[in-house]
Design a protein around this motif. Structure first.
Motif, PDB file in Angstrom:
ATOM      1  N   ARG A 297       0.833  -1.208   0.000  1.00  0.00           N
ATOM      2  CA  ARG A 297       0.000   0.000   0.000  1.00  0.00           C
ATOM      3  C   ARG A 297       0.868   1.259   0.000  1.00  0.00           C
ATOM      4  O   ARG A 297       0.615   2.208  -0.745  1.00  0.00           O
ATOM      5  CB  ARG A 297      -0.921  -0.015   1.220  1.00  0.00           C
ATOM      6  CG  ARG A 297      -1.899   1.160   1.269  1.00  0.00           C
ATOM      7  CD  ARG A 297      -2.903   1.001   2.386  1.00  0.00           C
ATOM      8  NE  ARG A 297      -2.332   1.276   3.712  1.00  0.00           N
ATOM      9  CZ  ARG A 297      -2.037   0.352   4.611  1.00  0.00           C
ATOM     10  NH1 ARG A 297      -2.261  -0.934   4.347  1.00  0.00           N
ATOM     11  NH2 ARG A 297      -1.528   0.682   5.784  1.00  0.00           N
ATOM     12  N   GLY A 298       1.905   1.253   0.846  1.00  0.00           N
ATOM     13  CA  GLY A 298       2.784   2.409   0.903  1.00  0.00           C
ATOM     14  C   GLY A 298       3.546   2.625  -0.391  1.00  0.00           C
ATOM     15  O   GLY A 298       3.710   3.766  -0.849  1.00  0.00           O
TER      16      GLY A 298
ATOM     17  N   LEU B 253       2.601   1.765  -3.441  1.00  0.00           N
ATOM     18  CA  LEU B 253       1.697   2.275  -4.467  1.00  0.00           C
ATOM     19  C   LEU B 253       1.395   3.758  -4.274  1.00  0.00           C
ATOM     20  O   LEU B 253       1.343   4.530  -5.243  1.00  0.00           O
ATOM     21  CB  LEU B 253       0.398   1.456  -4.467  1.00  0.00           C
ATOM     22  CG  LEU B 253       0.514   0.011  -4.981  1.00  0.00           C
ATOM     23  CD1 LEU B 253      -0.783  -0.747  -4.738  1.00  0.00           C
ATOM     24  CD2 LEU B 253       0.865   0.013  -6.477  1.00  0.00           C
ATOM     25  N   GLU B 254       1.184   4.175  -3.029  1.00  0.00           N
ATOM     26  CA  GLU B 254       0.898   5.587  -2.775  1.00  0.00           C
ATOM     27  C   GLU B 254       2.107   6.467  -3.094  1.00  0.00           C
ATOM     28  O   GLU B 254       1.967   7.544  -3.687  1.00  0.00           O
ATOM     29  CB  GLU B 254       0.474   5.783  -1.318  1.00  0.00           C
ATOM     30  CG  GLU B 254       0.097   7.229  -1.002  1.00  0.00           C
ATOM     31  CD  GLU B 254      -0.507   7.405   0.377  1.00  0.00           C
ATOM     32  OE1 GLU B 254      -0.473   8.548   0.887  1.00  0.00           O
ATOM     33  OE2 GLU B 254      -1.013   6.410   0.942  1.00  0.00           O
ATOM     34  N   LEU B 255       3.290   5.995  -2.709  1.00  0.00           N
ATOM     35  CA  LEU B 255       4.495   6.775  -2.998  1.00  0.00           C
ATOM     36  C   LEU B 255       4.766   6.823  -4.499  1.00  0.00           C
ATOM     37  O   LEU B 255       5.203   7.856  -5.023  1.00  0.00           O
ATOM     38  CB  LEU B 255       5.688   6.180  -2.256  1.00  0.00           C
ATOM     39  CG  LEU B 255       5.681   6.394  -0.734  1.00  0.00           C
ATOM     40  CD1 LEU B 255       6.725   5.518  -0.057  1.00  0.00           C
ATOM     41  CD2 LEU B 255       5.944   7.865  -0.394  1.00  0.00           C
TER      42      LEU B 255
ATOM     43  N   ALA C 236       2.563   6.823  -6.768  1.00  0.00           N
ATOM     44  CA  ALA C 236       1.593   7.784  -7.309  1.00  0.00           C
ATOM     45  C   ALA C 236       2.048   9.220  -7.079  1.00  0.00           C
ATOM     46  O   ALA C 236       1.664  10.126  -7.822  1.00  0.00           O
ATOM     47  CB  ALA C 236       0.220   7.552  -6.675  1.00  0.00           C
ATOM     48  N   ARG C 237       2.863   9.438  -6.060  1.00  0.00           N
ATOM     49  CA  ARG C 237       3.382  10.781  -5.792  1.00  0.00           C
ATOM     50  C   ARG C 237       4.552  11.141  -6.702  1.00  0.00           C
ATOM     51  O   ARG C 237       5.041  12.269  -6.685  1.00  0.00           O
ATOM     52  CB  ARG C 237       3.844  10.887  -4.332  1.00  0.00           C
ATOM     53  CG  ARG C 237       2.738  10.754  -3.302  1.00  0.00           C
ATOM     54  CD  ARG C 237       3.327  10.937  -1.909  1.00  0.00           C
ATOM     55  NE  ARG C 237       2.357  10.651  -0.847  1.00  0.00           N
ATOM     56  CZ  ARG C 237       2.628  10.750   0.449  1.00  0.00           C
ATOM     57  NH1 ARG C 237       3.838  11.136   0.847  1.00  0.00           N
ATOM     58  NH2 ARG C 237       1.694  10.460   1.344  1.00  0.00           N
TER      59      ARG C 237
ATOM     60  N   GLN D 236       4.341  -0.241 -11.953  1.00  0.00           N
ATOM     61  CA  GLN D 236       4.720   1.114 -11.540  1.00  0.00           C
ATOM     62  C   GLN D 236       6.110   1.492 -12.032  1.00  0.00           C
ATOM     63  O   GLN D 236       6.370   2.660 -12.331  1.00  0.00           O
ATOM     64  CB  GLN D 236       4.676   1.226 -10.006  1.00  0.00           C
ATOM     65  CG  GLN D 236       3.305   0.985  -9.406  1.00  0.00           C
ATOM     66  CD  GLN D 236       2.284   2.008  -9.865  1.00  0.00           C
ATOM     67  OE1 GLN D 236       2.604   3.174 -10.091  1.00  0.00           O
ATOM     68  NE2 GLN D 236       1.031   1.573  -9.994  1.00  0.00           N
TER      69      GLN D 236
END
Length: 537
Positions: free
Chosen positions: A279-280, A282-284, A286-287, A322
């Motif tokens: 989860r972390g 994927l969020e990073l 996306a940033r 990613q």
């Protein structure tokens, strides 16, 4: 007000314990604890500059009375190392690892006592050598010689001890991270530059105290002046602009998984870790980060270039679409067994870099003197402390150039980082799991990485399991720090650097210089003391 002289304490003591001896040892113990208060998390760094004075004075006074007070030096060592390393008891309880409660307590106490005594040996050896080599005449020349010898001996002993497997509480640690200015002296000759400065200031105060009947009180401005000059030199280094080139920038993400050690190795903990790091990541991603760093053994299974079973894990599956590089903590394989490693996984899912932890934790990751202690440890607990240490001359490829890598205990060894900077490392990555320790250890671990960032003049990214993760710039300033026992993700821009400090190029040259000058002075002083009477005849 009449000054209390250390001569009031009688060092020629009878065999039975008396009150004066208790007072003397108590003073030594107290001053050692005072030095310990300067370490994090209290960080009373100012007391460092006087906390060594009582020990210095007592050793000189004891030598004048014809004895070497090992119990006084031992008292100071127990005070300093016992207090600053008390966090080691935090490994108890280890019941979640299958260790019985009493056995866990025994292991924790044994570890703390042993490492405290190991550090205390520095003070005992220093006191013995200092007393053997020091001149006893009264005068400015004699005081200067004693300051030189005392400083050189302590720096040499710290250099020897830091080359062994058990090392943490250098006197330089008392200045991190509250006194960033003085820590910049580490760029000159490593942490021993800071240590030498501390000893010189304390030694000067002590020598003035020893001769206060013959000296004016205004001379106490001398150690104040030394303190000020040292800080001005540090300030000049601290104020050097970083001049960060945008072309060398790197946006790095950090994931603090917060997986309690009690569940880390069971199915529940593994699922929680896998979900949290996926989860972390994927969020990073996306940033728009360029790479993501996870803590030590974030995913505690063997990552192997030739096996494919880890391909099915969600984190690995997230990397492929990613395309963001991940630096993942796990275990590696070698001929001798398993390694505690940090892997670089590129956007195609290939492992293109691996760093194996060099400084393993005794009893936690390996058993020292296994042939002897192994049988004892195996009776106390079912722990398998059999990891293999990595080679010293490693180069960690990151997909963004070479990095200086450290896993947990590596942070205490300045030369480990110096070698990697000299080999072309452009930024520092450290991954740790301090979940079994209290805030005291977490703070000191961060303080260690602050020193390494300054000494190597490199940006530093820290990823820990439960805290403190952080971003540190080359001047030792903490630009971001996580909380404790929290799940956190963070991204920050760092810069790759190619500069090399004097310490990186020449190593700990100051200690060798001090030892060489001391040897010459001792030889010259003793030669003259024998030759002059003969000439007068």
């Amino acid at each position: 007000m009449k000054l209390l002289s250390f001569e009031h304490f009688n060092l020629k003591l009878p065999a039975n314990l008396n009150l004066r001896k208790v007072r003397y040892i108590s003073l030594s113990l107290f001053s050692g604890i005072l030095m310990g208060l300067a370490t994090e998390p209290l960080g009373w760094w100012l007391v460092t500059w006087v906390a060594f004075v009582p020990l210095w004075v007592m050793v000189v006074e004891a030598k004048r009375r014809g004895r070497i007070p090992w119990e006084i030096t031992a008292g100071w060592g127990v005070g300093y190392y016992g207090f600053s390393l008390f966090w080691m008891t935090g490994i108890h309880p280890m019941t979640s690892l299958g260790v019985p409660w009493l056995a866990s307590l025994a292991i924790a106490i044994f570890s703390w006592v042993f490492i405290t005594l190991w550090g205390t040996a520095i003070v005992i050896v220093w006191g013995w050598l200092f007393a053997k080599l020091m001149p006893l005449n009264i005068g400015a020349k004699t005081s200067l010689i004693r300051i030189l010898i005392g400083t050189a001996l302590w720096c040499a002993l710290e250099a020897v001890w830091s080359g062994g497997p058990l090392w943490w509480s250098t006197l330089a640690l008392t200045q991190s991270f509250g006194n960033l200015v003085i820590l910049h002296l580490g760029q000159i000759s490593g942490p021993n530059t800071v240590v030498a400065t501390i000893l010189v200031v304390n030694g000067t105060v002590a020598e003035l105290w020893l001769t206060h009947k013959q000296q004016k009180s205004s001379l106490y401005l001398i150690p104040v002046g030394i303190f000020a000059i040292a800080h001005l030199i540090g300030l000049s280094l601290y104020n050097i602009p970083l001049n960060s080139d945008p072309e060398t920038s790197l946006r790095v993400g950090v994931i603090q998984g917060n997986i309690p050690n009690e569940i880390k190795l069971n199915p529940q903990g593994f699922r929680q870790a896998l979900n949290g790091y996926t989860r972390g990541y994927l969020e990073l991603a996306a940033r728009g980060v360029d790479a993501v760093l996870t803590p030590e053994t974030a995913l505690p299974f063997v990552w192997n270039r030739h096996d494919s079973y880890h391909y099915n894990y969600s984190l690995y599956q997230a990397i492929l679409p990613q395309g963001v590089i991940a630096w993942v903590g796990g275990f590696g394989e070698t001929e001798g067994g398993l390694t505690n490693s940090l892997f670089t996984i590129n956007g195609e899912g290939e492992i293109i870099g691996q760093y194996d932890k060099t400084h393993l934790v005794p009893l936690g990751e390996y058993i020292p003197f296994d042939a002897i202690l192994g049988r004892v440890i195996n009776r106390l607990s079912p722990l398998e402390a059999r990891l293999v240490a990595g080679e010293k001359q490693q180069k960690f490829e990151t997909g963004w150039g070479k990095a200086i890598a450290g896993i947990c205990y590596d942070s205490a060894f300045a030369d480990h980082f110096r070698r990697q900077v000299a080999a072309g490392g452009e930024f520092i990555l450290t991954a740790s799991n301090d979940a079994h320790y209290a805030t005291m250890m977490l703070s000191q671990h961060h303080a260690q990485d602050v020193m390494r960032a300054i000494e190597g003049d490199r940006w530093t990214v820290r990823a820990t399991n439960t805290g403190y993760s952080g971003i540190i710039d080359p001047h030792g300033r903490t630009l971001w720090i996580s909380g404790i026992n929290t799940y956190e993700i963070h991204d920050h821009i760092i810069y790759r650097r190619h500069s090399q400090t004097l310490y990186v190029r020449w190593g700990d040259w100051l200690t060798f210089l001090l030892l060489a000058i001391s040897a010459i002075v001792i030889f010259w002083n003793r030669f003259l003391s024998l030759a002059i009477p003969q000439n007068r005849r």
